[in-house]
Design an enzyme around this catalytic site. Structure first.
Site, PDB file in Angstrom:
ATOM      1  N   ARG A  48       0.818  -1.220   0.000  1.00  0.00           N
ATOM      2  CA  ARG A  48       0.000   0.000   0.000  1.00  0.00           C
ATOM      3  C   ARG A  48       0.847   1.264   0.000  1.00  0.00           C
ATOM      4  O   ARG A  48       0.351   2.357  -0.289  1.00  0.00           O
ATOM      5  CB  ARG A  48      -0.949  -0.024   1.209  1.00  0.00           C
ATOM      6  CG  ARG A  48      -1.903   1.155   1.263  1.00  0.00           C
ATOM      7  CD  ARG A  48      -3.037   0.905   2.251  1.00  0.00           C
ATOM      8  NE  ARG A  48      -2.565   0.568   3.574  1.00  0.00           N
ATOM      9  CZ  ARG A  48      -2.190   1.453   4.496  1.00  0.00           C
ATOM     10  NH1 ARG A  48      -2.207   2.756   4.223  1.00  0.00           N
ATOM     11  NH2 ARG A  48      -1.796   1.050   5.694  1.00  0.00           N
ATOM     12  N   TYR A 102     -13.112  13.074 -20.369  1.00  0.00           N
ATOM     13  CA  TYR A 102     -13.562  11.699 -20.176  1.00  0.00           C
ATOM     14  C   TYR A 102     -14.754  11.669 -19.226  1.00  0.00           C
ATOM     15  O   TYR A 102     -14.770  12.350 -18.201  1.00  0.00           O
ATOM     16  CB  TYR A 102     -12.403  10.866 -19.613  1.00  0.00           C
ATOM     17  CG  TYR A 102     -12.790   9.518 -19.071  1.00  0.00           C
ATOM     18  CD1 TYR A 102     -13.480   8.589 -19.851  1.00  0.00           C
ATOM     19  CD2 TYR A 102     -12.467   9.169 -17.765  1.00  0.00           C
ATOM     20  CE1 TYR A 102     -13.836   7.353 -19.352  1.00  0.00           C
ATOM     21  CE2 TYR A 102     -12.816   7.927 -17.249  1.00  0.00           C
ATOM     22  CZ  TYR A 102     -13.505   7.027 -18.043  1.00  0.00           C
ATOM     23  OH  TYR A 102     -13.862   5.806 -17.541  1.00  0.00           O
ATOM     24  N   ASP A 174      -4.720  14.526 -18.451  1.00  0.00           N
ATOM     25  CA  ASP A 174      -4.949  13.128 -18.782  1.00  0.00           C
ATOM     26  C   ASP A 174      -4.297  12.893 -20.140  1.00  0.00           C
ATOM     27  O   ASP A 174      -4.762  13.393 -21.159  1.00  0.00           O
ATOM     28  CB  ASP A 174      -6.453  12.845 -18.848  1.00  0.00           C
ATOM     29  CG  ASP A 174      -6.766  11.369 -19.071  1.00  0.00           C
ATOM     30  OD1 ASP A 174      -5.922  10.665 -19.657  1.00  0.00           O
ATOM     31  OD2 ASP A 174      -7.864  10.931 -18.683  1.00  0.00           O
ATOM     32  N   LYS A 199      -4.808   1.280 -20.800  1.00  0.00           N
ATOM     33  CA  LYS A 199      -4.898   1.507 -22.236  1.00  0.00           C
ATOM     34  C   LYS A 199      -3.565   1.230 -22.937  1.00  0.00           C
ATOM     35  O   LYS A 199      -3.138   0.095 -23.013  1.00  0.00           O
ATOM     36  CB  LYS A 199      -5.402   2.931 -22.476  1.00  0.00           C
ATOM     37  CG  LYS A 199      -6.642   3.313 -21.655  1.00  0.00           C
ATOM     38  CD  LYS A 199      -7.790   2.343 -21.812  1.00  0.00           C
ATOM     39  CE  LYS A 199      -9.116   2.872 -21.254  1.00  0.00           C
ATOM     40  NZ  LYS A 199      -9.146   3.093 -19.807  1.00  0.00           N
TER      41      LYS A 199
END
Length: 389
Positions: A48, A102, A174, A199
């Site tokens: 984490r 987006y 982005d 992606k």
């Protein structure tokens, strides 16, 4: 030999690899432990905390690809976006979002930010002046997306960066559609670069991940809050992503070439009303794309001629897959109004120019001739059914 002097394929292949000191294997070993020693060690490791051996190696590779000092990897693109936004915003702050955005980012803004006392504005367009019009005295962040999803608008990163620096505002982008192969925003002054690593970084439609690249100072800020939110990525997926990145430059360049040819084909097809691709000279911001991109990407969108049913067209495809997500080696198409932007209202979609008949095309690495044949046969079926109806 510094990272910046290495070729892109060399960076993809070698930077950040974890050395197999025991068996001298040619690829990074995978460390699956969730528990590490805390005494007599230089680093107290915990998944984490984004500092397992595989996590650290992958972050070095992503930072080298984006020309930044550091990077962090997350469990999804939205985890990367939300963790980064919440690291720089608090109650009483304001953020300006680019209008063309987006759908998941838009939904996060309108459903979550007000819960934390954070106000936001969407610009009327995607130019720097549109963003400037929305700036308030308490604006802390400007968030852009270029090329945008799904209409491939292009925003002038230098102009946005200069505007933000004058007002001491942090800029975020982005960069998913471009990938680090086609565009490096920090070279144009942008502070923080975000990716859905699902992606182009992943590239095979089989993993889910996110990434953020920035200065060490900004990454430290994101890290401080992210260790509380718990959006870390499993080491198995980290290893798969590091493996996939080795071929990213090769894949993306092939997709660039294919998308350029497909955009030209579609633009000259009488059954297509509009094509959105920054590599076309007819694109509104073609010259700007030429200036800040070294490749135009594998994504484009188009609208069928009025009267032709987009859903029926996609169902008639035989090779290209009607499928969610994007950037795999296989070509896919989808309807943004039913998928990526389904959480937006029809009114808000129309403000962005997203029509019900818009089709988003993620171009893969297949032979262009095969893709063209598939589109032509699908169009023929749709036209025939339209006439018969």
């Amino acid at each position: 030999m510094t990272n910046k002097r290495k070729g892109i394929n060399t960076i993809c292949t070698h930077v950040g690899e974890v050395k197999d000191e025991q068996f001298k294997g040619a690829v990074s070993p995978i460390y699956m432990a969730s528990s590490y020693a805390f005494e007599d060690v230089e680093v107290k490791r915990y998944p984490r905390y984004f500092n397992t051996p595989n996590q650290e190696g992958l972050c070095k590779k992503i930072a080298a690809l984006e020309h930044t000092e550091a990077a962090l990897i997350f469990s999804s693109g939205m985890a990367a976006i939300s963790h980064t936004l919440m690291a720089f915003l608090k109650a009483g702050d304001h953020i300006v979002f680019q209008q063309t955005l987006y759908g998941g980012t838009y939904n996060f803004a309108v459903t979550q930010l007000e819960k934390y006392g954070i106000s936001y504005s969407f610009s009327e367009g995607w130019k720097a002046k549109d963003l400037e019009n929305e700036i308030k005295p308490n604006t802390k962040v400007i968030y852009i997306e270029t090329p945008s999803n799904p209409l491939l608008t292009i925003t002038d990163m230098n102009a946005v960066s200069n505007l933000a620096k004058e007002k001491n505002i942090v800029t975020m982008i982005d960069n998913t559609f471009a990938s680090p192969i086609n565009q490096n925003p920090v070279d144009f002054g942008i502070d923080i670069v975000i990716h859905s690593a699902t992606k182009y970084m992943g590239g095979h439609s089989d993993i889910c991940a996110g990434a953020v690249a920035a200065s060490q100072e900004h990454i430290d800020t994101i890290w401080q809050s992210s260790i509380c939110f718990g959006g870390s990525l499993s080491d198995q997926t980290v290893w798969l992503l590091e493996r996939s990145l080795k071929t990213m430059a090769l894949r993306v360049k092939a997709q660039n070439d294919n998308a350029q040819q497909m955009a030209a084909f579609l633009e000259n097809n009488v059954d297509i009303d509009a094509v959105y691709y920054p590599g076309l000279k007819s694109h509104e911001d073609y010259n700007l794309a030429m200036k800040q991109m070294c490749g135009f990407g594998g994504m484009l969108s188009f609208e069928l001629k009025e009267g032709l049913d987009a859903s029926a067209f996609m169902k008639a495809l035989q090779l290209i897959k009607p499928s969610m997500s994007l950037a795999g080696v296989e070509s896919t198409m989808l309807s943004p109004v039913l998928t990526s932007h389904a959480l937006m209202s029809k009114e808000d979609r129309e403000k962005q120019g997203i029509k019900d008949g818009l089709i988003r095309f993620s171009v893969g690495i297949e032979e262009v001739e095969d893709l063209i044949m598939d589109i032509e046969q699908a169009l023929a079926k749709v036209k025939l059914n339209t006439v018969l109806a």
